[in-house]
Design an enzyme around this catalytic site. Structure first.
Site, PDB file in Angstrom:
ATOM      1  N   LYS A 184      44.171  32.463  57.415  1.00 11.49           N
ATOM      2  CA  LYS A 184      43.264  33.248  58.260  1.00 11.49           C
ATOM      3  C   LYS A 184      44.036  34.414  58.872  1.00 11.49           C
ATOM      4  O   LYS A 184      45.084  34.211  59.514  1.00 11.49           O
ATOM      5  CB  LYS A 184      42.709  32.330  59.339  1.00 11.49           C
ATOM      6  CG  LYS A 184      41.383  32.748  59.908  1.00 11.49           C
ATOM      7  CD  LYS A 184      40.840  31.648  60.804  1.00 11.49           C
ATOM      8  CE  LYS A 184      39.514  31.990  61.395  1.00 11.49           C
ATOM      9  NZ  LYS A 184      39.087  30.993  62.377  1.00 11.49           N
TER      10      LYS A 184
HETATM   11  O1  G3P Z   1      35.292  30.531  64.423  1.00 14.19           O
HETATM   12  C1  G3P Z   1      35.620  31.343  65.519  1.00 14.19           C
HETATM   13  C2  G3P Z   1      35.312  30.616  66.758  1.00 14.19           C
HETATM   14  O2  G3P Z   1      36.187  29.552  66.947  1.00 14.19           O
HETATM   15  C3  G3P Z   1      35.232  31.445  67.967  1.00 14.19           C
HETATM   16  O3  G3P Z   1      34.251  30.873  68.708  1.00 14.19           O
HETATM   17  O4  G3P Z   1      32.994  30.336  70.714  1.00 14.19           O
HETATM   18  O5  G3P Z   1      35.383  31.137  70.888  1.00 14.19           O
HETATM   19  O6  G3P Z   1      33.563  32.695  70.239  1.00 14.19           O
HETATM   20  P1  G3P Z   1      34.039  31.295  70.241  1.00 14.19           P
END
Ligand code: G3P
Length: 217
Positions: A87
């Protein structure tokens, strides 16, 4: 549509795997920190443990932000397990690293994508997946699902093979909106995936079936 779980929590990954519909896992440095996993050896061990639970792709994020560092880390991560997808953030050095790693047949997931232009460059560089963060766009009153729809349209128009992996999914309705927008993959927390099962008529119907069955005993 593929279903990935967005967590580094082994118990939740096992629970999702047991459902029989899990296609992969995504992690990031914040999710690893949330599980208290630190230090290169522990982090690598944790990635291996995740790969042992699931049979699909497992995204492992690089920490470096320069080309040399990213490809060195990426090659190391890819050697941990054949399911590892490297990633990489959508920055200039990241695009170069994606191009390099994809030329070596190493799977990549271009992350922190917030615009169609970033997604276009990721696809040009040969990324296996592109990860638009829809929840974080919604957080700033931008339309995350609309970004998915735009990227899907552009990729179909030009026949790019990069898969659109909708990330930063916060709830069940996000999953269904991404399905409607044509996302190839969604990555979501376990509770958002399990939310797809919830319907009051299912609960009421099941209770009635059980009541009728028990009354008839
Ligand atoms: O896959 C990306 C994710 O982990 C980010 O999520 O909720 O931190 O925006 P969030």
């Amino acid at each position: 549509m593929k279903f990935f779980i967005d967590t580094a929590n082994l118990e939740q990954i096992k629970e999702a795997q047991a459902l029989g519909v899990l296609d992969g896992v995504t992690t990031n440095p914040s999710l690893m920190a949330k599980e208290g996993i630190s230090g290169e050896a522990n982090i690598n061990e944790h990635y291996r443990a995740i790969c042992e639970i699931v049979s699909g792709d497992v995204s492992a994020e690089v920490i470096s932000q320069d080309f040399e560092g990213m490809i060195k880390e990426g090659e190391k991560l890819a050697k941990l397990h054949h399911q590892i997808t490297v990633k990489i953030p959508v920055i200039k050095e990241g695009i170069k690293a994606i191009k390099y790693l994809s030329s070596k047949n190493i799977k990549t997931n271009c992350t922190l994508v917030f615009s169609p232009g970033q997604a276009l460059l990721a696809a040009k560089a040969g990324a296996t997946y592109v990860s638009p963060f829809i929840g974080r766009l919604d957080d700033i009153t931008s339309d995350g699902v609309e970004l998915i729809r735009n990227i899907v349209k552009i990729y179909h128009f030009y026949g790019f093979e990069t898969q659109v992996l909708a990330a930063s999914i916060r709830h069940t309705q996000h999953i269904m909106h991404c399905a409607d927008a044509g996302a190839d993959v969604i990555t979501a927390p376990l509770n958002a995936i399990l939310g797809l099962l919830k319907h009051p008529l299912t609960t009421i119907g099941l209770e009635k079936f059980m009541d009728d069955h028990n009354r008839n005993l």
